[in-house]
Structures are given as structure tokens and as C-alpha cells.
Design a protein around this motif. Structure first.
Motif, mmCIF file in Angstrom:
data_model
loop_
_atom_site.group_PDB
_atom_site.id
_atom_site.type_symbol
_atom_site.label_atom_id
_atom_site.label_comp_id
_atom_site.label_asym_id
_atom_site.label_seq_id
_atom_site.Cartn_x
_atom_site.Cartn_y
_atom_site.Cartn_z
ATOM 1 N N HIS A 93 -90.585 20.628 -15.579
ATOM 2 C CA HIS A 93 -91.363 19.513 -15.034
ATOM 3 C C HIS A 93 -90.512 18.656 -14.108
ATOM 4 O O HIS A 93 -89.296 18.523 -14.293
ATOM 5 C CB HIS A 93 -92.045 18.687 -16.123
ATOM 6 N N ASP A 122 -83.744 16.518 -19.624
ATOM 7 C CA ASP A 122 -85.211 16.568 -19.740
ATOM 8 C C ASP A 122 -85.845 16.297 -18.390
ATOM 9 O O ASP A 122 -86.246 15.185 -18.134
ATOM 10 C CB ASP A 122 -85.683 15.559 -20.787
ATOM 11 N N MET A 123 -85.960 17.331 -17.546
ATOM 12 C CA MET A 123 -85.302 18.597 -17.707
ATOM 13 C C MET A 123 -84.870 19.138 -16.356
ATOM 14 O O MET A 123 -85.189 20.235 -15.976
ATOM 15 C CB MET A 123 -86.191 19.587 -18.472
ATOM 16 N N GLU A 156 -95.555 16.034 -16.914
ATOM 17 C CA GLU A 156 -95.399 16.565 -18.274
ATOM 18 C C GLU A 156 -95.309 15.439 -19.289
ATOM 19 O O GLU A 156 -95.779 15.575 -20.414
ATOM 20 C CB GLU A 156 -94.153 17.452 -18.357
ATOM 21 N N GLU A 157 -94.685 14.314 -18.875
ATOM 22 C CA GLU A 157 -94.380 13.259 -19.847
ATOM 23 C C GLU A 157 -95.602 12.427 -20.247
ATOM 24 O O GLU A 157 -95.506 11.596 -21.142
ATOM 25 C CB GLU A 157 -93.292 12.323 -19.294
ATOM 26 N N GLU A 180 -87.137 23.204 -21.621
ATOM 27 C CA GLU A 180 -87.118 21.866 -22.239
ATOM 28 C C GLU A 180 -85.930 21.778 -23.203
ATOM 29 O O GLU A 180 -85.454 22.798 -23.701
ATOM 30 C CB GLU A 180 -88.412 21.643 -23.049
ATOM 31 N N PRO A 181 -85.454 20.560 -23.487
ATOM 32 C CA PRO A 181 -84.294 20.421 -24.382
ATOM 33 C C PRO A 181 -84.618 20.819 -25.820
ATOM 34 O O PRO A 181 -85.106 20.011 -26.597
ATOM 35 C CB PRO A 181 -83.950 18.931 -24.276
HETATM 36 ZN ZN LIG Z 1 -89.378 17.452 -20.964
#
Ligand SMILES: [Zn+2]
Length: 398
Positions: A93, A122-123, A156-157, A180-181
């Protein structure tokens, strides 16, 4: 050379400094999610998207982009395969969370072999890794059978409008990986998230004579009690093998005007974490029945439901899926450690794409939204090797 020697030789071509440079440039381009506020410079994905498209274009990818809403594009780049083999998407994202109380969030720094700054794990690290994977494949003249697609996704967030749009309009692939993390874990499942707003309607009167009115906040207290009972019920159901139990609870409450008035209005935002197989329709029905039960014993209250205010699908990639087994196999051979599929703690874009997508990346969710976001360069290097080997495994060898 054997496959494994070829893979190792290619992994040795990964250039840490190029990758870190890309990451640091991306950290310095603020792309905070506007979270329902106005889309404006610093709070939109457009500048990040332009940079990513330029880099993908430099690497010879066929680049495309599409605005989901003004100033908020999804972008992608395709490295065409030479035959009609399976295709793989490496997705990330473009947005980040905000910079409140985070001084110099967009001034990237390296210290103790860590890169610091908003988006480090992130990310934007994942996005930088993907560019390096493509560079190695291009520079070493590796011909893939199927298409390799890189994507940069908006929003995404928050509401995930980017990945929802992608799922509807493509481009699509046979498999996907999202960096992603995940704390270097391979995640093949996660819960969904469905939010609804419940409104309690009462009758306002002077609070010296509450018996003449209907206190909407008291009405909501019954809903909150019923939610606690629902949570108990969810815990007593069978657990999902990786995701555990569904959850529900109150997240935001608003109501009342002044202390001397019986409130006629209260609203509550409910967070429901769904298991694979549960839908927003199920959650709506569950909430309706909860409200009916409250109204049966307290008929003076009236309630309305609005939403869903958020709707993120759950993820459940089958255990025999090639992308899952490829990533697990690659990690075992690179690290020598055992690797098993696990669940990602939060929601991701993955289930919206419409094809099997797993999550694997450097960094953790704790670092991700903190005021001290960083990624370990060593972990980023391992993650890049994993992405490169998974690409070879799925698009080159077979
Ligand atoms: Zn993320």
C-alpha cells in the motif's frame, strides 16, 4: 547449475544500498491516509504513486494507474512473462498512518542497521524490496513464464477502497504476496472487520424529572451489556485453526448535550472482528437480534443501525495453495528454520483481490504505527530474498 544454486546466485545480486535508498526516498514522500478528511498534499497517495510509477517504468515494466477517488490512485507495473504461465502479484500500500506526535516522521534516518521514519516497515520497505526483485530479474536476463505484477494500493489504512477497486477492475493474478510487517511470519489467514453504528433514541426532558423522559444513554447501556454477552457467546464457539475466536466490542460512544437534560440521543460504534466464513450480513443479523432482545425487556427504547461503517473481509488461503507452500518452502531453505502458516493480527488488502494472497514482510505491527517506526535492514534483505525466490519458484521453475 541446480535450481538452488541459481537462486542463491541471484539472491547474491540483491543490492542492499539501492533498496535502502529507494526506501528512504519513499519515506521522505509523505503519503498519510487522510482518514475521511480532505485529500491534500501530504495526505494522499498521489506523490508516492508518481514516484513508484517512475521507478517501475525505469525498470522496464508496463505501468498503469487508475484513480479510485481524486488524488488517490492505484498503480501497477507488469513484467510480462514469455508464455502463459501462472502470474504473481507483489503488492503493497502507498499510504501510511499519520505523524501526530512523531517529530521528523518524514526525515529518513539509518542507525544501528535500521531505517527509521513513517512508512519504514508499514510498508514502504516492501515496495522497495519489490523494485529490487525486478531489477535483479531484469539485469540477470531471467525470463519468467508468467507475468510478475507489482502494485501500489491506495487507502489500506482506512477503508481499503484501493484493494476493493483492484478486486473489481484488476489487473488480477493467480497468486499474491503482500509485504505487510508480519514479523517475518507467513500469514495465510486473518480476521475480517465489520463496523456498525447503533443509535439509541430517547426523549429529552429537564433532568430534574427524568421519569418524564427516556434516557438514550441508559438505552445504550443495555446494548453494551448485550455486547458483553455476545462476546462470551463468540468465545464459546469453535475456534478457527489460525484466527481463534471472533470478537466484538464498543469502540466509540457519543451522546447527551448538557448535564441538565435527559439525553434523547446516543450513538455507539461497534467493532466486530469476523472469522473466515462470517459476512457483514451475518453481523447485521446478529446485531438486529441483539437489539430485539434488548427492546423486548426495555420497550421504552428505540434503536437504529447504520452501516457498515467499515467492512474488511477475512482471509483464509487454503493450506494446499501453491503460493503459501512456495513462500513457506523458500523460508525454510533460506533461513534453515521451520516455518508454519499463521494468522496476521490485523486486516489487510489481501482478501479483496479475489485470488489467493499471503502476507509476509519485515517489521512488526507494534513498530508499524508507533512514533518510532523502523525496519531492520537485515530482515528487509531476508524478505527480499524470499520474494525473489518465490517469484522464481512460481514463475520461472514451473
Ligand atoms: Zn500496512
Amino acid at each position: 547449475m541446480t535450481d538452488s544454486e541459481t537462486y542463491t546466485a541471484l539472491c547474491d545480486k540483491i543490492d542492499q544500498s539501492l533498496m535502502v535508498e529507494d526506501l528512504m526516498t519513499m519515506i521522505s514522500i509523505p503519503s498519510m491516509n487522510p482518514f475521511q478528511q480532505e485529500v491534500r498534499k501530504g495526505y494522499r497517495e498521489e506523490e508516492m504513486a508518481e514516484f513508484y510509477c517512475d521507478r517501475m517504468s525505469d525498470l522496464g515494466l508496463e505501468v498503469g494507474s487508475r484513480e479510485v477517488v481524486p488524488g488517490r490512485p492505484n498503480v501497477w507495473g507488469v513484467l510480462k512473462g514469455r508464455s502463459n504461465g501462472r502470474s504473481l502479484m507483489l503488492s503493497g500500500h502507498l499510504d501510511t498512518v499519520g505523524d501526530e506526535n512523531y517529530p521528523d516522521a518524514f526525515v529518513p534516518r539509518i542507525k544501528n542497521n535500521r531505517v527509521f521514519g513513517r512508512g519504514a516497515c508499514d510498508m514502504k520497505d516492501g515496495l522497495a524490496s519489490y523494485l529490487e526483485v525486478v531489477r535483479v530479474i531484469r539485469d540477470e536476463d531471467i525470463e519468467l513464464k508468467g507475468d510478475l505484477i507489482l502494485t501500489g494500493i491506495a487507502d489500506e489504512e482506512d477503508q481499503m477502497i484501493g484493494s476493493k477497486d483492484f478486486g473489481k477492475r484488476g489487473p488480477w493474478a493467480d497468486y499474491g504476496i503482500i509485504g505487510e510487517p508480519s514479523d517475518m511470519k507467513v500469514c495465510s489467514a486473518h480476521k475480517g472487520q465489520v463496523g456498525y453504528l447503533v443509535r439509541s433514541l430517547g426523549k429529552a426532558v429537564h433532568s430534574s424529572r427524568p421519569e418524564d423522559g427516556v434516557n438514550a444513554i441508559e438505552g445504550m447501556m443495555h446494548i453494551i451489556e448485550a455486547l458483553k454477552a455476545l462476546q462470551q457467546k463468540l468465545m464459546s464457539r469453535d475456534a478457527h485453526a489460525l484466527c481463534g475466536h471472533g470478537r466484538c466490542g464498543p469502540s466509540v460512544i457519543r451522546g447527551g448535550t448538557i448535564v441538565s437534560t435527559v439525553p434523547d440521543y446516543c450513538e455507539l460504534e461497534i467493532d466486530r472482528r469476523t472469522l473466515p466464513g462470517e459476512t457483514r450480513e451475518d453481523v447485521y443479523a446478529e446485531l438486529n437480534s441483539l437489539i430485539s432482545t434488548v427492546v423486548q425487556s426495555h420497550p421504552q427504547f428505540r434503536f437504529e443501525i447504520e452501516g457498515p461503517t467499515i467492512d474488511v473481509l477475512p482471509l483464509d488461503v487454503p493450506t494446499d495453495n501453491p503460493v503459501l507452500n512456495s513462500v513457506l518452502g523458500v523460508i525454510r531453505s533460506i533461513t534453515g528454520n521451520s516455518a508454519e502458516a499463521s494468522a496476521f493480527p490485523g486486516g489487510t488488502d489481501a482478501p479483496h483481490f479475489g485470488f489467493p494472497t499471503v502476507i509476509f514482510g519485515a517489521g512488526t505491527l507494534q513498530q508499524a504505527h508507533s512514533m518510532n517506526e523502523y525496519v531492520e535492514v537485515g530482515d528487509m534483505m531476508v524478505a527480499t530474498r524470499v520474494y525473489l525466490c518465490a517469484v522464481l519458484d512460481l514463475l520461472y521453475r514451473t
